[in-house]
Design a protein around this motif. Sequence first.
Motif, PDB file in Angstrom:
ATOM      1  N   VAL A  20      25.842  -8.401   1.923  1.00 43.93           N
ATOM      2  CA  VAL A  20      24.875  -7.910   0.940  1.00 43.93           C
ATOM      3  C   VAL A  20      23.472  -8.294   1.395  1.00 43.93           C
ATOM      4  N   LEU A  21      22.551  -7.328   1.314  1.00 39.57           N
ATOM      5  CA  LEU A  21      21.148  -7.570   1.621  1.00 39.57           C
ATOM      6  C   LEU A  21      20.351  -7.404   0.340  1.00 39.57           C
ATOM      7  N   VAL A  22      19.589  -8.431  -0.029  1.00 41.89           N
ATOM      8  CA  VAL A  22      18.715  -8.360  -1.201  1.00 41.89           C
ATOM      9  C   VAL A  22      17.293  -8.164  -0.691  1.00 41.89           C
ATOM     10  N   ALA A  23      16.691  -7.023  -1.002  1.00 40.86           N
ATOM     11  CA  ALA A  23      15.347  -6.689  -0.528  1.00 40.86           C
ATOM     12  C   ALA A  23      14.395  -6.723  -1.720  1.00 40.86           C
ATOM     13  N   ASP A  24      13.509  -7.717  -1.750  1.00 45.09           N
ATOM     14  CA  ASP A  24      12.601  -7.912  -2.884  1.00 45.09           C
ATOM     15  C   ASP A  24      11.231  -7.323  -2.564  1.00 45.09           C
ATOM     16  N   GLU A  25      10.955  -6.134  -3.102  1.00 44.98           N
ATOM     17  CA  GLU A  25       9.688  -5.430  -2.870  1.00 44.98           C
ATOM     18  C   GLU A  25       9.343  -5.361  -1.383  1.00 44.98           C
ATOM     19  N   PRO A  26      10.267  -4.892  -0.528  1.00 43.83           N
ATOM     20  CA  PRO A  26      10.021  -4.976   0.920  1.00 43.83           C
ATOM     21  C   PRO A  26       8.975  -4.002   1.449  1.00 43.83           C
ATOM     22  N   VAL A  27       8.579  -2.992   0.666  1.00 40.76           N
ATOM     23  CA  VAL A  27       7.607  -2.012   1.175  1.00 40.76           C
ATOM     24  C   VAL A  27       6.378  -1.885   0.289  1.00 40.76           C
ATOM     25  N   SER A  28       6.226  -2.745  -0.702  1.00 38.25           N
ATOM     26  CA  SER A  28       5.146  -2.556  -1.681  1.00 38.25           C
ATOM     27  C   SER A  28       3.761  -2.754  -1.084  1.00 38.25           C
ATOM     28  N   ALA A  29       3.635  -3.569  -0.036  1.00 37.73           N
ATOM     29  CA  ALA A  29       2.321  -3.843   0.549  1.00 37.73           C
ATOM     30  C   ALA A  29       2.052  -3.001   1.794  1.00 37.73           C
ATOM     31  N   LEU A  30       2.913  -2.029   2.090  1.00 39.24           N
ATOM     32  CA  LEU A  30       2.772  -1.222   3.298  1.00 39.24           C
ATOM     33  C   LEU A  30       2.169   0.134   2.964  1.00 39.24           C
ATOM     34  N   ASP A  31       1.428   0.722   3.923  1.00 42.97           N
ATOM     35  CA  ASP A  31       0.897   2.056   3.678  1.00 42.97           C
ATOM     36  C   ASP A  31       2.027   3.075   3.699  1.00 42.97           C
ATOM     37  N   VAL A  32       1.757   4.279   3.199  1.00 39.28           N
ATOM     38  CA  VAL A  32       2.828   5.235   2.940  1.00 39.28           C
ATOM     39  C   VAL A  32       3.597   5.638   4.188  1.00 39.28           C
ATOM     40  N   SER A  33       2.908   5.763   5.333  1.00 40.35           N
ATOM     41  CA  SER A  33       3.615   6.188   6.546  1.00 40.35           C
ATOM     42  C   SER A  33       4.535   5.081   7.062  1.00 40.35           C
ATOM     43  N   VAL A  34       4.061   3.832   7.061  1.00 37.03           N
ATOM     44  CA  VAL A  34       4.905   2.709   7.482  1.00 37.03           C
ATOM     45  C   VAL A  34       6.023   2.488   6.465  1.00 37.03           C
ATOM     46  N   GLN A  35       5.694   2.664   5.195  1.00 29.79           N
ATOM     47  CA  GLN A  35       6.687   2.557   4.126  1.00 29.79           C
ATOM     48  C   GLN A  35       7.847   3.525   4.368  1.00 29.79           C
ATOM     49  N   ALA A  36       7.505   4.761   4.714  1.00 27.46           N
ATOM     50  CA  ALA A  36       8.535   5.772   4.970  1.00 27.46           C
ATOM     51  C   ALA A  36       9.412   5.366   6.156  1.00 27.46           C
ATOM     52  N   GLN A  37       8.806   4.769   7.191  1.00 30.05           N
ATOM     53  CA  GLN A  37       9.586   4.321   8.353  1.00 30.05           C
ATOM     54  C   GLN A  37      10.575   3.215   7.973  1.00 30.05           C
ATOM     55  N   VAL A  38      10.116   2.249   7.170  1.00 29.29           N
ATOM     56  CA  VAL A  38      10.986   1.140   6.773  1.00 29.29           C
ATOM     57  C   VAL A  38      12.117   1.642   5.875  1.00 29.29           C
ATOM     58  N   LEU A  39      11.826   2.595   4.983  1.00 20.36           N
ATOM     59  CA  LEU A  39      12.869   3.148   4.117  1.00 20.36           C
ATOM     60  C   LEU A  39      13.927   3.893   4.937  1.00 20.36           C
ATOM     61  N   ARG A  40      13.469   4.664   5.936  1.00 16.11           N
ATOM     62  CA  ARG A  40      14.426   5.357   6.813  1.00 16.11           C
ATOM     63  C   ARG A  40      15.282   4.345   7.565  1.00 16.11           C
ATOM     64  N   LEU A  41      14.648   3.271   8.026  1.00 14.27           N
ATOM     65  CA  LEU A  41      15.367   2.227   8.749  1.00 14.27           C
ATOM     66  C   LEU A  41      16.438   1.591   7.871  1.00 14.27           C
ATOM     67  N   LEU A  42      16.092   1.276   6.621  1.00 18.52           N
ATOM     68  CA  LEU A  42      17.073   0.683   5.707  1.00 18.52           C
ATOM     69  C   LEU A  42      18.258   1.618   5.488  1.00 18.52           C
ATOM     70  N   ALA A  43      17.981   2.909   5.320  1.00 14.23           N
ATOM     71  CA  ALA A  43      19.055   3.879   5.116  1.00 14.23           C
ATOM     72  C   ALA A  43      19.955   3.954   6.358  1.00 14.23           C
ATOM     73  N   GLU A  44      19.349   3.909   7.537  1.00  8.37           N
ATOM     74  CA  GLU A  44      20.131   3.951   8.782  1.00  8.37           C
ATOM     75  C   GLU A  44      20.980   2.693   8.942  1.00  8.37           C
ATOM     76  N   LEU A  45      20.400   1.532   8.628  1.00 10.44           N
ATOM     77  CA  LEU A  45      21.139   0.276   8.748  1.00 10.44           C
ATOM     78  C   LEU A  45      22.293   0.227   7.761  1.00 10.44           C
ATOM     79  N   ARG A  46      22.071   0.743   6.582  1.00 11.32           N
ATOM     80  CA  ARG A  46      23.152   0.811   5.589  1.00 11.32           C
ATOM     81  C   ARG A  46      24.311   1.637   6.127  1.00 11.32           C
TER      82      ARG A  46
END
Length: 381
Positions: A284-310
Amino acid sequence: RQRAMIAMALALDPKLLIADEPTTALDVTTQAQILKLIRDLQQRKKTAVLFITHDFGVVAEIADRVVVMQHGAIVEQGAADTVLNDPQHPYTRQLIAAVPPLTTPPPRILSGKTILTIDGVSKTYRTGGFLGRGARITEAVKNVSLRLPRGATLGIVGESGSGKSTLARCIVRLIDPDAGSIVLAGKDWAKLGRDEIRRETRHIQMVFQDPFASLNPRRKATELVAQGPIVHGTGRATAIAEARKLFELVGLDPSAGDRFPHEFSGGQRQRIGLARALALRPDVLVADEPVSALDVSVQAQVLRLLAELRQQLGLSIIFITHDLRVAAQICDLIAVMKDGAVVEQGMTAEVFGRPQHPYTQALLSAIPGGDFTRKRDALIA
């Protein structure tokens, strides 16, 4: 605090107010209040505002004119309606496209097996007072019960102070719950002692909101990622080699592991935080606001990465966020928290598409630039 800062800035009755990311990392309702406050002050005092932000939803909500910058240069500017609805520069189009849509993707088929069961968890803080008298009591988490299916992502959303981060810290036992059970891998984490938690910590790991604050600035990136396995008995050489593989997995150059945290960008540091959490191969991975301080383009990259890792690792994820647009994109299930309690939960499409609780409805209506985002989503569809 942000209101107080705005009041201080306006105390001298300035002709121009420069607001540098004043709503970043704020929940949607507080964000809406700050934007309304700035608009009201503009109208009353006739103050011009230079509003700096990475969020095009906020731009749509407050701006009359827009200037888009890339690599220190202006690449596009014009009236807000023109730039938002007919962007000319590829970078502007990229930024607008990176704003998470309000629509949810088609639901995935979830496993019938439960990997984490949270039942009746509560946490109360007592502060102040003398000998227990007159103490201030805050019920941060109230009798919360949730279920995380294996391989699914459960989003926990709510305003600041709703109790979502406290619940996350209870789940990983950074703080001790006062009541309830947290069953993972057949063991109740709420009842484990500190020594047992250290031995079992490989089953659950956490990614924090501020990757820079959570990374030791005196250690190189590879050492930070290898630290957990080394503590749990893996040989140093093996752990370092595995850390370099994890760098590749999260989209970083393995050779960059010899650099220190301050030498990376915010998005890269968040990837290091992910690699460090994955080093123990958690269930189990608990991600606490992992993209809230990132700009939208970097945010989108991290979200895609999380989906791929899942998908690649079969991870089960608890995703804490105040951004409902982000939650809509990555979460299979949603739990909405208010004043420490879960007021609504269910499949993401159901909760966001047909919200039942007034608080959920209020959160969705407070999303900045909602009309602009819906119009853009409709055009894309």
